[in-house]
Design a protein around this motif. Sequence first.
Motif, short mmCIF file in Angstrom:
data_model
loop_
_atom_site.label_atom_id
_atom_site.label_comp_id
_atom_site.label_asym_id
_atom_site.label_seq_id
_atom_site.Cartn_x
_atom_site.Cartn_y
_atom_site.Cartn_z
N GLN A 74 22.44 -39.92 -94.71
CA GLN A 74 23.39 -40.53 -95.64
C GLN A 74 24.66 -40.89 -94.88
O GLN A 74 25.04 -40.18 -93.94
CB GLN A 74 23.74 -39.58 -96.79
N VAL A 75 25.29 -41.98 -95.29
CA VAL A 75 26.55 -42.40 -94.69
C VAL A 75 27.55 -42.66 -95.82
O VAL A 75 27.24 -43.36 -96.79
CB VAL A 75 26.39 -43.68 -93.84
N PHE A 76 28.74 -42.07 -95.69
CA PHE A 76 29.80 -42.25 -96.68
C PHE A 76 31.04 -42.79 -95.99
O PHE A 76 31.20 -42.67 -94.77
CB PHE A 76 30.15 -40.91 -97.34
N ILE A 77 31.92 -43.38 -96.79
CA ILE A 77 33.23 -43.77 -96.29
C ILE A 77 34.29 -43.23 -97.26
O ILE A 77 34.12 -43.31 -98.48
CB ILE A 77 33.35 -45.31 -96.15
N THR A 78 35.33 -42.63 -96.71
CA THR A 78 36.46 -42.16 -97.51
C THR A 78 37.70 -42.96 -97.08
O THR A 78 37.96 -43.13 -95.89
CB THR A 78 36.72 -40.66 -97.32
N TYR A 79 38.42 -43.44 -98.06
CA TYR A 79 39.60 -44.25 -97.79
C TYR A 79 40.53 -44.17 -98.98
O TYR A 79 40.19 -43.57 -100.02
CB TYR A 79 39.20 -45.71 -97.52
N PRO A 94 42.84 -41.51 -102.96
CA PRO A 94 41.70 -41.33 -102.05
C PRO A 94 40.39 -41.37 -102.83
O PRO A 94 40.28 -40.79 -103.91
CB PRO A 94 41.95 -39.93 -101.45
N VAL A 95 39.41 -42.08 -102.29
CA VAL A 95 38.10 -42.18 -102.93
C VAL A 95 37.02 -42.02 -101.88
O VAL A 95 37.24 -42.17 -100.67
CB VAL A 95 37.93 -43.53 -103.66
N THR A 96 35.81 -41.71 -102.35
CA THR A 96 34.63 -41.60 -101.50
C THR A 96 33.58 -42.56 -102.00
O THR A 96 33.31 -42.62 -103.20
CB THR A 96 34.06 -40.16 -101.54
N GLN A 97 32.99 -43.32 -101.07
CA GLN A 97 31.94 -44.26 -101.44
C GLN A 97 30.72 -44.03 -100.55
O GLN A 97 30.85 -43.83 -99.34
CB GLN A 97 32.42 -45.70 -101.29
N LYS A 98 29.57 -44.08 -101.16
CA LYS A 98 28.32 -43.96 -100.41
C LYS A 98 27.94 -45.32 -99.85
O LYS A 98 27.81 -46.29 -100.60
CB LYS A 98 27.22 -43.43 -101.33
#
Length: 302
Positions: free
Chosen positions: A166-171, A182-186
């Motif tokens: 799995q790869v996520f991005i937080t920004y 701040p949010v997390t997206q898959k």
Amino acid sequence: MPSTREMRLRIRSVKNLAQVTRALETVSASRVRKAIQANNATMPYAEKAWKVLIHLARQPGRDVLHPLLRQRDRVDRILVIMVSSDRGLAGAYNMNITRHTLSEFDRAGVPVDYVTVGRKGRELLVRKKKNVVAAFVDLPSPPSFNDVAAIGQLVVDDYLKDVYDQVFITYTHFRNMIKQEPVTQKLLPLTVVDKEHAKPGDLSATHRTSSVFTYEPDQNEVLENVVPHFTAIQIYKAILSAQASEHAARMVAMRNATESANELVQSLQLEYNKLRQSIITNEMLDIAGGANALQNDERGVG
């Protein structure tokens, strides 16, 4: 008690600091507008691209259409892209995204690796003894798509090699000049989400569409070329949103610093005036005392 000279130097120093913070506020205001414009400029292309992807992803047998659409049976390792800034003076911007990221993945139950965008985020994660496998710093503001394409290529290659499941991005998602969160997206595997059920800042969310698409030469070849590109688009839009949030946070922080400096100048100026008044009063008392003493001496002589 400080002397009048020391008070003047301190007032001058605080005034100079206020000029610097005011200049930084102006620069940040200009940069946040550019970041918003760049983000808005990508919207038409991104929305049309997602409509194509959704149409393909909702076809029967979507899990076998492309490896980036296939859900893994088990998750053994996770990769997280964390977007922060290269510079400070942005209030709690970098600390907030770092705290959010660690709260999301410290209890993941599997090993987590990190790719950082921004020098400050890398420093904070290294200080927390996290495994940072790659770092991207000194991106332009705003960046071009080519500036961030390497990040997308890196995560797609590692995902296809089964390095990560799995790869996520937080920004930091930019809502307006006052509110950023701040949010997390898959990112991978790609998941289609309707706008009605999406979380704030979910770049993969879109409205349902009844559009009909014809693919040439065929949908498999289209998927092979565009699905990895979609991942890079999501990363690009996340970085644009994060940069807008960074500049907005720095603008607010510098505005608050300028106001505090001006208040401090007023307070110091009041203390300086009181000190001068005290010195003048003492000098006048000394003169009056000397005059009285002189008059007494003259009377004694007479």
